[in-house]
Motif scaffolding. Sequence first.
Motif, short mmCIF file in Angstrom:
data_model
loop_
_atom_site.label_atom_id
_atom_site.label_comp_id
_atom_site.label_asym_id
_atom_site.label_seq_id
_atom_site.Cartn_x
_atom_site.Cartn_y
_atom_site.Cartn_z
N TYR A 60 -11.13 -5.83 1.91
CA TYR A 60 -10.84 -6.95 1.01
C TYR A 60 -9.35 -7.25 1.05
O TYR A 60 -8.53 -6.37 0.92
CB TYR A 60 -11.28 -6.69 -0.44
N GLY A 97 -0.78 -9.82 -3.02
CA GLY A 97 -1.43 -8.52 -2.96
C GLY A 97 -1.74 -8.05 -1.56
O GLY A 97 -2.40 -7.04 -1.38
N TYR A 102 -2.84 -3.89 3.22
CA TYR A 102 -2.15 -3.33 4.39
C TYR A 102 -2.12 -1.82 4.28
O TYR A 102 -2.44 -1.11 5.22
CB TYR A 102 -0.74 -3.91 4.45
N SER A 103 -1.75 -1.32 3.11
CA SER A 103 -1.63 0.13 2.95
C SER A 103 -2.99 0.81 2.90
O SER A 103 -3.15 1.92 3.41
CB SER A 103 -0.81 0.47 1.70
N VAL A 138 -1.88 -4.78 13.15
CA VAL A 138 -0.97 -3.64 13.26
C VAL A 138 -1.43 -2.49 12.36
O VAL A 138 -1.24 -1.32 12.68
CB VAL A 138 0.47 -4.09 12.91
N GLU A 187 0.01 -6.53 0.52
CA GLU A 187 0.54 -5.19 0.81
C GLU A 187 -0.42 -4.09 0.37
O GLU A 187 -0.44 -3.02 0.97
CB GLU A 187 1.92 -5.00 0.19
N TYR A 188 -1.23 -4.35 -0.63
CA TYR A 188 -2.20 -3.34 -1.06
C TYR A 188 -3.24 -3.13 0.05
O TYR A 188 -3.60 -2.01 0.39
CB TYR A 188 -2.92 -3.77 -2.34
N ALA A 223 -0.20 -8.63 10.82
CA ALA A 223 0.01 -7.38 10.07
C ALA A 223 -1.29 -6.59 9.98
O ALA A 223 -1.29 -5.37 10.10
CB ALA A 223 0.56 -7.70 8.68
N GLU A 237 -4.06 1.22 6.40
CA GLU A 237 -3.35 2.33 7.05
C GLU A 237 -3.91 3.67 6.58
O GLU A 237 -4.04 4.61 7.36
CB GLU A 237 -1.84 2.25 6.76
N ARG A 238 -4.25 3.74 5.30
CA ARG A 238 -4.79 5.01 4.77
C ARG A 238 -6.18 5.29 5.33
O ARG A 238 -6.52 6.42 5.65
CB ARG A 238 -4.84 4.95 3.24
#
Lengths: 321, 444
Positions: free
Chosen positions: A214, A221, A226-227, A285, A223-224, A282, A230-231
């Motif tokens: 989502y 938001g 994106y992280s 990536v 960046e939430y 992004a 990554e997690r």
Amino acid sequence: MTETTSSEWTGTIDQVILGATKEEGGTRSCSYRIGGESDLPLLGTVPAGIRQPLIAFELCDDLHAWPQIVRHYVGDVADDPAAWSALAGKEYGADLIRLYLTSTHKRGFSDFNAVGTTVADVLRATSLPIIIEGSNEPDIDSEVFQSCGEAGQGERLLLGTAEASRYRSIAAAALAYGHSVVAQSPIDINLAKQLNILLRETGLPHDRIVIDPYTGALGYGFEYTYSVMERIRFAALKGDSDLAMPMICSAFDSLNVKEVRDAEPDLRDDAAVQWEFAAALAAAVAGSEIVCVRHPKTIPLLKEALSALNSGVRRAGGESP
Amino acid sequence: MTMKALDIYKILPKKNCKECGDPTCLTFAMKLSQGKADPALCPYLDDNAKSVLGASTRPPIRLVKIGVGERNIVVGEEFVFFRHEKTFVHQPGILFRVEDTQPEDEIRRIVREVKNETFTRVGIDLRIDGVAIGNTSGSPEAFGKAVEIVESEADLPLVLKAASVAALDAALVHCGSYAPLIHAGDPGNVPEFAQRALKHGCPIAVRPKEFSGLAALIKQCTDAGVQDIVIDLVPADLGDFLAKSTRVRKEALARTAPEYAYPVFLETRDLGKADAGTYLGILKFASVIVTDPLSPAQKRAALTLRQNIYTDPQKPIQMTPGIYRVGNPTKDSPLLMTVNFSLTYFTLQGYLEATRIPCYLLLVDTEGLSVLTAVASGKLSEMLVRDSLKKFDVENLVSHRDLIIPGYASPLSGRIEDATGWHVLVGPRDAAEIGDYLDNLGKQ
């Protein structure tokens, strides 16, 4: 070639196949194999035959709540999802079509045959592999997913969107007709894992799930997400097989944000394109194997960038990307 | 390798003299172990301790400053690979490039844009940080002239892209005391460039022919006494930059290779694309990004992406609680309530403005938590709503007693009614639907 230190990873991302050619029992001109990474996104080696990140062009069968800027740019063809799909493949250069059956969002919708017909029309109009986004109302999920699942039998569609509160109908349709499923959780790694386990318990194999974390638009938001992506990927590479699926990311609200709405009229398309381009790049990536866009002009920019980003990825067997 | 605080303590003088600024040697040791203090602050270290500590307690990436004015750029001292591990600290400086072959008014126009244009998001002003000047002409006179023009317009951080020592000298005449970044010390000129950096106290970027030549160039700079270094990874394309910057960040954090302990310099021309290059640089560890001027759309997207990626994940940006007005509301206008998480506010505000229905928005203090998390944690409660209504004198603001609450706060609707005596209406969960919701409300 720059070596990265990949020895710390033990997990590998599952491979999911999208689309089926004639030899594979469908009618698509190609099929895609995504996933297979055992290193950080766009680094290291992937198995032969993998192609990613893929660009999906999002379109719909009812423009009511669709960004006006899209209608303005593409014109009347937007009223005909089949013709629009053909254009998205041939002219826009998309790898995949993501068809939102927004007609089903109308209150009291019940014309389930029409849904099947739309899917069949789109499958005839384009030869690209297809993602179908069905209803968002649990009461009609069963009929809608049954109908589009059946219309796409053998085509290895990607069906969306399963959520923790409603995933049975979609899993049932995927199992019955050989499709894969988009599993969406609200920007939360634990909920993503939980939903994947729930889906597994329905009998859906791991290699038929694509995680949708989502996604909020850039500046809203993003960046939430994106992280969280990554997690999720980090956990998968560390060996958590319940998160080791490819991901799909759509910053679908990009074309509605204030920064696009308020842009000077002659700059509005540019604003829209850059807003979704930055988010899609992004997302790739961060590990998304499928990135989705709604403005046709974003596709060539993204295609060139993703191709250049792939230069560091090795294909097993020396095959070029 | 990183040393534990107690191991560091063992080799400190244990005099507790406070001359380092810390009350005891132990607290100093703890700071050293976290990379938050410099061993040189201790005047009593023996040579053995100096060499041991020098290698293990320096910050994983050196802090480097460019420029001396209000708009200086500070980069480096990052501690994580993923922003979710803690946070990224120093956002990359983005600098627009001009050429000494461009007409003077063109140079002035770009410098003024960098100086004056501000893009405000979530209440924060976002800007391009500085100007890079390219010695495209090859002529020292033209370069010096271009730098003089830039300096006459604005007091901004600069990158000097000089082709020769003569050109560099011609530029430093005009800006040598303002700590411009010298780009680049390369195998052909590094002794002379490093000498200029030392003389003027400027940071220097090093650019080898091949990535593998980085260590040798850095050593030449440090041997000459220059410590403020940024490294150009000579990327061939986007994928190559990703691979190299990933490796550099990993090795810097692991302290395995001293040549990677510096901020990364990126010129988007090396990647072929100004927009994609800038976005990738922001995402993946570039600290100084030089690019040809971006279009307005590219610039806004880049600045927003940078703001997103460099937001501390543990500290949501908060709004001051209180009453916010959309349009020019009257006593009969709708009253909506939500939390003081800035993203919630700005998203909702955007959609409310689009409806063109004037209204009041009451932000209650959930310490920056979103609606969902504030409800789950109990931070958003009927008492908080009651107290906020009282505190901001909402009773005298509107003549009605209807309060619209967020969809995700619906479990509290009954309790809010009981606690406040107001009539509670449950709004949509998604801010995007607020327009339809208010329209329907108006029709009833």
